[in-house]
Design a protein around this motif. Sequence first.
Motif, PDB file in Angstrom:
ATOM      1  N   TYR A 156      -9.651  -4.229   4.791  1.00  0.00           N
ATOM      2  CA  TYR A 156      -8.011  -4.197   4.394  1.00  0.00           C
ATOM      3  C   TYR A 156      -7.777  -3.373   2.730  1.00  0.00           C
ATOM      4  CZ  TYR A 156      -6.063  -5.162   8.728  1.00  0.00           C
ATOM      5  OH  TYR A 156      -5.661  -4.906  10.051  1.00  0.00           O
ATOM      6  N   THR A 157      -7.503  -2.780   2.408  1.00  0.00           N
ATOM      7  CA  THR A 157      -6.986  -2.442   0.575  1.00  0.00           C
ATOM      8  C   THR A 157      -5.659  -3.120   0.644  1.00  0.00           C
ATOM      9  OG1 THR A 157      -6.238  -0.646   1.021  1.00  0.00           O
ATOM     10  CG2 THR A 157      -8.801  -0.540   1.217  1.00  0.00           C
ATOM     11  N   ASP A 158      -5.273  -2.698  -1.239  1.00  0.00           N
ATOM     12  CA  ASP A 158      -4.584  -2.920  -1.204  1.00  0.00           C
ATOM     13  C   ASP A 158      -3.322  -1.890  -1.238  1.00  0.00           C
ATOM     14  OD1 ASP A 158      -5.605  -2.271  -3.328  1.00  0.00           O
ATOM     15  OD2 ASP A 158      -4.772  -3.492  -5.190  1.00  0.00           O
ATOM     16  N   THR A 159      -3.736  -0.616  -0.880  1.00  0.00           N
ATOM     17  CA  THR A 159      -2.741   0.399  -0.358  1.00  0.00           C
ATOM     18  C   THR A 159      -2.788   0.629   0.572  1.00  0.00           C
ATOM     19  OG1 THR A 159      -5.132   1.409  -1.890  1.00  0.00           O
ATOM     20  CG2 THR A 159      -3.301   3.123  -0.621  1.00  0.00           C
ATOM     21  N   VAL A 160      -0.880   0.712   0.781  1.00  0.00           N
ATOM     22  CA  VAL A 160       0.315   0.410   1.316  1.00  0.00           C
ATOM     23  C   VAL A 160       0.244   2.068   2.095  1.00  0.00           C
ATOM     24  CG1 VAL A 160       2.733   0.490   1.875  1.00  0.00           C
ATOM     25  CG2 VAL A 160       1.895  -1.005   0.337  1.00  0.00           C
ATOM     26  N   ALA A 161       0.145   2.073   3.465  1.00  0.00           N
ATOM     27  CA  ALA A 161      -0.065   3.288   4.294  1.00  0.00           C
ATOM     28  C   ALA A 161       1.009   3.203   5.162  1.00  0.00           C
ATOM     29  CB  ALA A 161      -1.826   2.855   3.958  1.00  0.00           C
ATOM     30  N   LEU A 162       1.022   4.390   5.664  1.00  0.00           N
ATOM     31  CA  LEU A 162       1.199   4.988   7.177  1.00  0.00           C
ATOM     32  C   LEU A 162      -0.143   4.042   8.075  1.00  0.00           C
ATOM     33  CD1 LEU A 162       3.767   7.583   6.530  1.00  0.00           C
ATOM     34  CD2 LEU A 162       4.776   5.760   6.735  1.00  0.00           C
ATOM     35  N   ILE A 163       0.532   3.448   8.968  1.00  0.00           N
ATOM     36  CA  ILE A 163      -0.600   3.557  10.356  1.00  0.00           C
ATOM     37  C   ILE A 163      -0.362   3.995  11.747  1.00  0.00           C
ATOM     38  CG2 ILE A 163      -1.812   1.192  11.570  1.00  0.00           C
ATOM     39  CD1 ILE A 163      -2.264   1.306   8.187  1.00  0.00           C
TER      40      ILE A 163
END
Length: 92
Positions: free
Chosen positions: A44-51
């Motif tokens: 996991y990264t700290d980038t908010v994303a649409l999954i």
Amino acid sequence: MSKQQKATQIDQAKRFLKMHDDEIRKKFAVEGSAIGYKIKDGKYTDTVALIFYVKKKKTEEELLAEGISPIPEKMEGIPTDVVVMSKGFQPR
């Protein structure tokens, strides 16, 4: 990135999915969608994303041959991530 910036990104992603979820499911043939953190190299990264959840990842050529659009890397500036659903997983 500050907590406030992350909260703003999450709010933006929520609004986007609320407005476009049905359209996205049809156009991109995804099983479900969520908001979370992008996964890179299995972490996991700290980038908010649409999954976006799919039964199987396919190449761009396979998708286009089936008349399905590939999911872009970003939607309205929000990063995306495609995740293969594990067996038995049922998105809401």
